[in-house]
Design an enzyme around this catalytic site. Structure first.
Site, PDB file in Angstrom:
ATOM      1  N   GLU A   1       0.827  -1.212   0.000  1.00 62.90           N
ATOM      2  CA  GLU A   1       0.000   0.000   0.000  1.00 62.90           C
ATOM      3  C   GLU A   1       0.860   1.259   0.000  1.00 62.90           C
ATOM      4  O   GLU A   1       2.081   1.204   0.131  1.00 62.90           O
ATOM      5  CB  GLU A   1      -0.891   0.026   1.254  1.00 62.90           C
ATOM      6  CG  GLU A   1      -2.305  -0.480   1.031  1.00 62.90           C
ATOM      7  CD  GLU A   1      -3.210   0.564   0.394  1.00 62.90           C
ATOM      8  OE1 GLU A   1      -2.693   1.564  -0.141  1.00 62.90           O
ATOM      9  OE2 GLU A   1      -4.436   0.363   0.421  1.00 62.90           O
TER      10      GLU A   1
ATOM     11  N   ASN B   1      -9.620   5.742   2.121  1.00 56.63           N
ATOM     12  CA  ASN B   1      -8.573   5.327   1.182  1.00 56.63           C
ATOM     13  C   ASN B   1      -8.060   6.500   0.361  1.00 56.63           C
ATOM     14  O   ASN B   1      -7.758   7.549   0.902  1.00 56.63           O
ATOM     15  CB  ASN B   1      -9.077   4.176   0.314  1.00 56.63           C
ATOM     16  CG  ASN B   1      -8.282   2.901   0.565  1.00 56.63           C
ATOM     17  OD1 ASN B   1      -7.064   2.916   0.639  1.00 56.63           O
ATOM     18  ND2 ASN B   1      -8.976   1.788   0.714  1.00 56.63           N
TER      19      ASN B   1
ATOM     20  N   ASP C   1      -9.343   1.781  -4.414  1.00 53.29           N
ATOM     21  CA  ASP C   1      -8.426   1.739  -3.277  1.00 53.29           C
ATOM     22  C   ASP C   1      -7.533   2.972  -3.333  1.00 53.29           C
ATOM     23  O   ASP C   1      -8.017   4.095  -3.283  1.00 53.29           O
ATOM     24  CB  ASP C   1      -7.630   0.434  -3.310  1.00 53.29           C
ATOM     25  CG  ASP C   1      -7.071   0.041  -1.954  1.00 53.29           C
ATOM     26  OD1 ASP C   1      -6.509   0.911  -1.274  1.00 53.29           O
ATOM     27  OD2 ASP C   1      -7.182  -1.131  -1.566  1.00 53.29           O
TER      28      ASP C   1
END
Length: 397
Positions: free
Chosen positions: A90, A251, A301
């Site tokens: 991420e 997000n 995302d």
């Protein structure tokens, strides 16, 4: 907003990935927007398990975009750049001062840095592998060159979810229930702020700095509880201010070049929301939906923005990244990777024309990793557009 000229020589139309079958329940919550502390509008939210292995169709064997029906928009296939086994890769961001890509593996509690020592040729759609070693399960790829690189890592005592640049040697990192500064050269660390983790039920998630240097940082419940998350803004006072509450999985977040608009993702809504943004105060006000993600494309995302103002969104369960015009809501382009869960993307490289994509692989013994052995790796593509520089912490960008 002007549509980008996606004229990359390798661009072609290729098949899109199969829809991801997910069983979810519906929950509705209501918020009232205001300019001083803007909130999201009434939104139906889908919730459910958020682990990488839980959010894809468990079909045996290696799936690739070529196995599925054709897409109607221009599309490319990203190359494998770095074979990794991230549970959830991420927070990808390019650090211009270090000329490196920073990203995190949330569950592994690790910050990674990828430093290409040579900026070699990168293209899309060729299936060419950017590593000197062909990984298992990638017989359809071929090795064409080796790009020398340096990789470094720093570990933490808790889950780490966000990294943003501060100086050429320091970055700001969000760790589960706090924000801290880390000197990447000396490994010295300093806690800057505490984040309410609601008795250990909530953790930090994605975030970025705005053009004024404030850190915007979201949270989510470990269990994916609807409305348990918050979007904070950390200004020079060091006190996290609540900007949005009752979000579920906070997000992707980016700002327009004119500093008047903020785009924000609460993942289960499948939407990118548009907010009026005041650069001088950090105040926001809800203005509507910029992008609605269709069910077959997965969940939005991480997110980045290009110089034309278009949004590049990592698609959890969507096998890659999609590019949308936030004014028309039109899907402009797709980048595919050979694994279901793309978690973040960022433009980098000397000219900010290289799109880096992080992915999620789940636990080492998960079905996801068995079926898609490249899950958790770092991918790269040049889609024919340019990104913008990352905003630095506490600095007028």
């Amino acid at each position: 907003m002007t549509t980008p000229q996606l004229s990359h020589p390798m661009r072609r139309t290729i098949p899109s990935p199969a829809a991801v079958a997910i069983t979810l329940s519906w929950t509705v919550f209501t918020l009232t927007p205001s300019f001083a502390g803007a909130e999201t509008p009434e939104t139906p939210v889908r919730t459910g398990k958020t682990s990488p292995e839980a959010m894809y169709r468990e079909t045996p064997g290696i799936r690739t975009p070529a196995d599925s029906p054709a897409t109607t928009v221009p599309a490319d296939t990203a190359q494998l750049l770095f074979r990794a086994t991230a549970s959830t890769g991420e927070g990808a961001i390019w650090h211009p001062g270090r000329r490196s890509l920073l990203w995190v593996d949330i569950e592994d509690k690790t910050l990674h840095e990828y430093v290409p020592t040579t900026f070699g040729k990168v293209s899309c759609g060729t299936g060419e592998l950017m590593s000197g070693t062909k990984p298992a399960g990638s017989d359809t790829l071929r090795t064409v060159m080796t790009v020398p690189s340096v990789t470094r890592r720093w570990t933490f005592d808790r889950m780490v979810s966000t990294v943003v640049p501060e100086t050429d040697s320091t970055v700001i990192v969000a760790v589960q229930n706090r924000v801290e500064r880390i000197d990447l050269n000396s490994d010295t660390r300093e806690v800057l702020a505490r984040i309410d983790d609601r008795n250990g039920s909530v953790r930090t998630n994605d975030g970025k700095c705005d053009p004024a240097g404030r850190l915007w940082l979201g949270t989510m419940a470990f269990a994916g509880t609807p409305g348990a998350g918050t979007l904070y803004c950390l200004d020079p006072t060091g006190i996290p201010a609540v900007k949005l509450d009752s979000v579920t999985i906070s997000n992707g977040i980016v700002w327009s070049a004119d500093r008047r608009t903020m785009y924000y993702v609460d993942t289960p809504t499948r939407r990118v929301s548009r907010y009026r943004y005041d650069d001088s105060t950090g105040a926001i006000a809800y203005e509507g939906i910029a992008v609605q993600i269709s069910e077959e494309m997965g969940f939005p995302d991480g997110m980045t923005i290009d110089r034309c103002g278009n949004l590049w969104i990592a698609l959890w369960g969507g096998y890659g990244v999609g590019c949308w015009n936030p004014h028309s809501g039109e899907l402009l382009h797709r980048i595919f990777v050979p694994c279901p869960n793309a978690a973040s993307c960022a433009f980098g490289g000397e000219n900010l024309d290289t799109l880096y994509i992080t992915t999620a692989g789940g636990t080492p013994d998960s079905r996801l990793r068995q079926d898609y052995p490249l899950s958790g790796s770092l991918f790269v593509c040049k889609p024919g557009v340019y990104g913008v520089k990352a905003c630095f912490f506490y600095k007028k960008n």
